[in-house]
Scaffold this active site. Structure first.
Site, mmCIF file in Angstrom:
data_model
loop_
_atom_site.group_PDB
_atom_site.id
_atom_site.type_symbol
_atom_site.label_atom_id
_atom_site.label_comp_id
_atom_site.label_asym_id
_atom_site.label_seq_id
_atom_site.Cartn_x
_atom_site.Cartn_y
_atom_site.Cartn_z
ATOM 1 N N MET A 157 0.830 -1.196 0.000
ATOM 2 C CA MET A 157 0.000 0.000 0.000
ATOM 3 C C MET A 157 0.868 1.251 0.000
ATOM 4 S SD MET A 157 -3.112 -0.948 2.577
ATOM 5 C CE MET A 157 -4.034 -2.475 2.382
ATOM 6 N N CYS A 158 0.234 2.393 0.000
ATOM 7 C CA CYS A 158 0.922 3.675 -0.049
ATOM 8 C C CYS A 158 1.413 4.073 1.341
ATOM 9 C CB CYS A 158 -0.026 4.751 -0.581
ATOM 10 S SG CYS A 158 -0.853 4.290 -2.121
ATOM 11 N N GLN A 159 2.101 5.209 1.413
ATOM 12 C CA GLN A 159 2.485 5.772 2.705
ATOM 13 C C GLN A 159 2.163 7.257 2.726
ATOM 14 O OE1 GLN A 159 6.013 4.879 4.810
ATOM 15 N NE2 GLN A 159 5.948 2.696 4.363
#
Length: 262
Positions: free
Chosen positions: A1-3
């Site tokens: 996933m993103c951060q």
């Protein structure tokens, strides 16, 4: 996933130190290489930079690391695509206008079967679940409060309902900001710290960089940093409780709710 990464302060401050470590996760120390972006509030305006390239390979990211843009409210994002093409229109943060002010949004997570009816002025340009959620939030706020921006307590109450409903579709860690005010919601992972007097030295975990903040601050400065995973090795980070929504103003978490956004 993103951060996710955000900074909220009581005085204009640059994010060079934190962004330097954060950008390394965009393809070097982690695998978030599907684009990145950052937005700085300055007065009524927003400086908005996005790139579909990985942060470690982006000349624009190099600019941000070397140009100390000062702001009281910043949101940044590095992307690992779960929904939507690797393209500029799908890079966070997203920016829209509501109540005569810019709003900035970034999301880390993956929403399943999330297809709200968007019947107003807020429609996605790209094809991510994140931008869809942002448009839905603004549409709902506009429908609930009309043309008048509400006080913070009322806005927070509606946002708590909204983010809980969206999070029922999957992971919804998000940052939402307007003016000097920042909302942060944790679904799985989010941390924050507040740097204030007496300032100490901080060491990045993703890059060999150290800063003695006592040399570049005044005793009155206060800076809150919010991030998906802690950026430094020698500071005390506080974990959000899953399901928690915090509001930051002037570097204070859970700022009082009786004042309007400015």
């Amino acid at each position: 996933m993103c951060q996710l990464l955000a900074m909220n302060c009581n005085v204009p401050t640059d994010i060079v130190f934190s962004f330097t470590g954060f950008a390394m996760r965009g393809g070097r120390t982690d695998t978030h290489h599907d684009g990145w972006g950052i937005a700085f509030f300055e007065g009524a305006g927003v400086r908005h930079f996005v790139d579909h390239q990985a942060a470690i390979a982006s000349p624009i990211a190099e600019l941000i690391k070397n140009y100390p843009i000062k702001s009281r409210n910043v949101i940044a994002h590095i992307r690992k695509a779960t929904q939507g093409l690797v393209a500029l229109e799908n890079c966070h943060p997203f920016v829209r206008e509501l109540w005569g002010s810019y709003w900035v949004f970034a999301h880390n997570g993956d929403l399943k079967e999330f297809h709200p009816v968007l019947d107003g002025a807020f429609r996605p340009v790209g094809n991510t679940d994140s931008e869809r959620a942002f448009c839905y939030i603004l549409q709902t706020l506009r429908a609930r409060f009309g043309d008048q921006r509400p006080e913070r307590a009322a806005l927070r109450g509606v946002l708590e309902e909204l983010v809980a409903g969206i999070a029922a579709h999957g992971t919804f860690n998000m940052l939402l900001a307007s003016g000097n005010e920042l909302y942060a919601h944790c679904s799985t992972n989010l941390y924050y710290l507040v740097r204030q007097y007496p300032f100490l030295t901080a060491e990045l975990s993703d890059e060999d960089v150290t800063v003695d903040f006592s040399e570049v601050t005044t005793p009155d400065d206060r800076v809150a940093i919010i991030v998906t995973q802690p950026l430094t090795t020698n500071e005390q980070w506080t974990a959000f409780v899953p399901g928690e929504l915090k509001v930051f103003l002037d570097g204070i978490p859970d700022a009082p709710g009786n004042a309007k956004i400015v």
